[in-house]
Design a protein around this motif. Structure first.
Motif, short mmCIF file in Angstrom:
data_model
loop_
_atom_site.label_atom_id
_atom_site.label_comp_id
_atom_site.label_asym_id
_atom_site.label_seq_id
_atom_site.Cartn_x
_atom_site.Cartn_y
_atom_site.Cartn_z
N ASP A 29 6.86 -26.89 52.54
CA ASP A 29 6.96 -26.28 53.88
C ASP A 29 8.36 -26.45 54.46
OD1 ASP A 29 4.43 -25.39 53.87
OD2 ASP A 29 3.59 -26.93 55.21
N GLN A 34 4.11 -30.59 52.26
CA GLN A 34 5.09 -30.63 53.35
C GLN A 34 6.50 -30.41 52.83
OE1 GLN A 34 3.85 -34.33 55.31
NE2 GLN A 34 4.18 -33.27 57.26
N LYS A 55 6.84 -29.33 61.98
CA LYS A 55 6.02 -29.14 60.78
C LYS A 55 5.31 -30.43 60.37
CE LYS A 55 8.48 -25.22 58.73
NZ LYS A 55 9.46 -24.80 57.74
N GLY A 56 5.41 -31.45 61.20
CA GLY A 56 4.61 -32.65 60.97
C GLY A 56 5.35 -33.83 60.39
N LEU A 57 6.66 -33.79 60.38
CA LEU A 57 7.40 -34.95 59.86
C LEU A 57 7.25 -36.11 60.83
CD1 LEU A 57 9.41 -36.04 57.69
CD2 LEU A 57 11.24 -35.40 59.26
N ILE A 59 5.12 -38.15 53.53
CA ILE A 59 5.34 -36.70 53.37
C ILE A 59 4.55 -36.24 52.15
CG2 ILE A 59 7.07 -34.90 53.06
CD1 ILE A 59 9.14 -36.94 54.12
#
Lengths: 223, 481
Positions: free
Chosen positions: B93, B90, B288-290, B86
């Motif tokens: 975010d 992020q 959100k890309g985790l 992370i």
């Protein structure tokens, strides 16, 4: 003027085959004493109950000042217009004499400000002193209870006074005293007094004597 | 009014019967008060813990998934291929979510002073040298700035708790490249508000061809304030300057992100508006890309361990109260039914005198209400004294049961409670079950109990009231005479 009248009144207890009253017609006026005589279980108490509004006739009608009892609130009628001296007194036994009278005044809506003093005065009128008045009913003699019962019947200043064997439990002295009170109510206070009795002595004070025989109410005589 | 007065007199006139009724009501009410006290107190405790355990979200690697794909002999390369760490951006975010009521993001970096000395820096002699050698290996030790201080972004807890206080004339950092320092650090280096300090940070990176390289970063910060520090200097036995809290330099989170980028350690705490929003929040984080190898969770196990016995206590007391209320009501209804039969004559007399049925009923209800009110007052007295010891005894039993269950779970290979060490996360303390619940009679208990008592009195009177509506006065009097 008739204060109470009965028109073709019949009454039959539930579960019995024979009516206890059949087609009774009678008129009762103020300032007079009426006695209703007859054998035991002839229907004397039943007749008083119907006049008192404690029960409803199975046929016919009872009128108070010309209005059928079926059209008025019988609770109010009892509380305000009727005074009943029951044979068995029917007092609140765990209350004192004075409490019985005051409660009756509250129920009838008596507007007397000092109800307790008024009740003491009533009791004094029927021969009950303050000390006795403050005793529990259970601790009073039969005569005292009868007097409290009369005082209670008077507490709402009713137009009609009904008495069911009012002297049955009393000795001779007390009997005379109670009869004097009843006579005074009619003569001096203009009340209509109706007494159910089988006592000759009681009947002797009446203006009119009626008898019940086989369920029928018959006029016997003027005294 | 006369009905109320008569009701009070009647209570005295029928002492024996009313004492018996009163005892039953008192027992029912006292038990109910104790149960309600426990129930309401435990409720607030459970709600509090639920919001604490249920709303703080933990984002940690899913060890089950990680170990499944990791090559145990080549941990480093496996991490490269399986994990997408992370990034600080992020973390920021993630914080911008409608499901969160609060997000606390702090960032820290070990730094060395350029021209300033850390408190207890002399303690580092020897330790530092060996550490640099072990870290840098073949790299040149001169290039590596061994951290002697810590630069922290967005950590103001100690100020809120009163452990730290800003000295007069200073202000908290608001803009980029502003900082505050401890009085000890300021005194040591003759620093004052308005002075500038230079801090250096070094990070060792592993390049794609597995070679180590040192990446240095220097930042110049303006001192906006000097604070008094009452925190413990060291939380460990190791007394090197980078662990001394007097060497903490506090700045904004933006200063950290803008100057150090990915070279900082980020600690993010997310608090959900409602624990039930966890699934939605996780979906948002994934979007959100985790990385899928991260687990998004709340501390359910910890919650269960801490609050489990209290929940048991609550359930137990509530069940007991319901049982007592049911039995109490039945006994009262039976007693009331018997009582009204005994009082049939009295009711007959009142009705013959012209008292209306509803007023007779009101009198009976008032009698029961007055008795209940007296019992309620006594019950509150007894309940407030007895509730605590009863609660302690019941809770002790629940804790014992929970311990036995936990032991059985361990023996059977059940899940371990507590977070332990998860890839660099700090070791968290094992949750300790609540062993004391401070029970008290609160306003909520008083209101609830008043309602229950009213219902109880009404229910008991209802039987009597139903019966009297069937009685005709003349029949009662004739029966008696």
């Amino acid at each position: 003027m008739d204060i109470v009248s009965l028109e073709n009144v019949s009454y039959q207890y539930e579960g019995t085959k024979k009516p206890v009253l059949k087609g009774v017609n009678a008129r009762f006026s103020c300032s007079r004493i009426y006695t209703i005589v007859g054998k035991s279980e002839a229907g004397k108490s039943t007749l008083l109950s119907l006049i008192a509004g404690l029960d409803v006739c199975t046929e016919g009608d009872v009128f108070y000042k010309g209005t059928s009892l079926k059209k008025i609130d019988r609770d109010d009628y009892r509380a305000k217009n009727i005074g009943v001296i029951f044979q068995g007194f029917n007092l609140l036994t765990n209350a004192t004499g004075i409490e019985n009278i005051v409660l009756s005044m509250w129920i009838s809506g008596n507007r007397e400000k000092n109800k307790k003093e008024y009740a003491y005065a009533l009791l004094e009128k029927v021969g009950i002193d303050r000390e006795t008045a403050n005793r529990k009913v259970l601790k009073m003699s039969g005569g005292e209870q009868q007097r409290v019962c009369i005082a209670r019947a008077l507490s709402n200043n009713p137009g009609i006074m009904l008495a069911d064997e009012p002297t049955a439990n009393l000795d001779s002295d007390n009997e005379t005293a109670v009869l004097n009170i009843l006579a005074s109510l009619a003569r001096d206070e203009g009340k209509c007094v109706i007494i159910a009795t089988h006592s000759q002595k009681v009947a002797s004070i009446a203006d009119e004597i009626w008898g019940i025989n086989d369920g029928r109410l018959l006029f016997v005589k003027h005294s | 009014m006369y009905i109320f007065v008569n009701a009070i007199k009647n209570i005295g006139r029928n002492k024996g019967r009313n004492i018996l009724m009163g005892v039953i009501i008192l027992i029912t009410i006292t038990v109910s008060i104790i149960s309600l006290c426990i129930n309401n107190t435990t409720n607030s405790i459970i709600d509090d813990y639920k919001s604490r355990f249920g709303s703080e979200v933990t984002i940690a690697p899913d060890m089950t998934k990680v170990t499944r794909v990791m090559n145990i002999n080549d941990v480093l390369s496996a991490r490269k291929t399986t994990f997408k760490a992370i990034t600080p951006q992020q973390y920021l975010d993630f914080a911008r979510s409608e499901y969160l009521k609060e997000a606390v993001i702090t960032a820290s970096a070990g730094v060395a002073g350029d021209g300033i000395k850390a408190v207890d820096e002399d303690n580092n002699q020897g330790v530092i040298g060996r550490a640099i050698d072990s870290i840098t290996g073949s790299l040149s030790g001169d290039d590596y700035a061994m951290p002697t201080m810590t630069l922290i972004g967005n950590q103001w807890d100690e100020f809120n708790k009163g452990y730290r206080k800003l000295a007069e004339g200073g202000k908290m950092p608001e803009n980029d490249n502003e900082c505050i320092i401890s009085k000890e650090l300021a005194d040591l280096n003759n620093l004052k508000v308005g002075d500038k300090i230079k801090l250096k940070s070094s990070v060792i990176r592993i390049s794609d061809n597995n070679e180590q390289e040192i990446k240095n970063n220097t930042v110049e910060l303006t001192i906006t304030g000097i604070f008094f520090d009452a925190t413990e200097e060291y939380s460990t036995q190791v007394k090197i300057s980078s662990l001394n809290r007097r060497n903490e330099i506090l700045t904004t989170i933006d200063t950290m992100f803008n100057n150090f980028g990915s070279l900082i350690g980020v600690n993010a705490k997310y608090y959900l508006k409602n624990p039930s929003m966890l699934e939605d929040f996780e979906a948002e984080l994934r979007a959100k890309g985790l990385d899928e190898y991260y687990l998004v969770s709340t501390d359910e196990a910890g919650y269960q361990k801490v609050v489990g016995p209290v929940e048991g206590l609550k359930k137990g007391s509530l069940t007991f109260m319901i049982v007592v209320l049911i039995f109490g009501s039945i006994i009262l209804m039976v007693l009331s039914s018997i009582a009204v039969r005994e009082r049939k004559y009295e009711i007959g007399v009142l009705r013959a005198m012209g008292m209306k049925k509803k007023k007779v009923a009101l009198g009976l209800w008032l009698e029961m209400l007055i008795i209940t009110a007296l019992c309620l007052a006594i019950g509150f007295g007894i309940g407030s004294v007895v509730a605590q010891p009863v609660s302690d005894t019941l809770l002790a039993g629940q804790i014992e049961n929970a311990k036995m269950a936990a032991n059985q779970g361990i023996l059977q290979g059940g899940p371990m409670v507590g977070s332990g060490v998860l890839l660099g996360r700090p070791i968290e303390k094992e949750p300790v079950p609540l062993e004391q619940v401070d029970v008290s009679v609160g306003m909520d208990t008083i209101i609830e109990m008043a309602v229950i008592a009213l219902a109880l009195a009404s229910l008991a009177s209802l039987t009597a009231i139903t019966k009297i509506t069937k009685y005709e006065p003349i029949k009662i009097l004739m029966e008696r005479n």
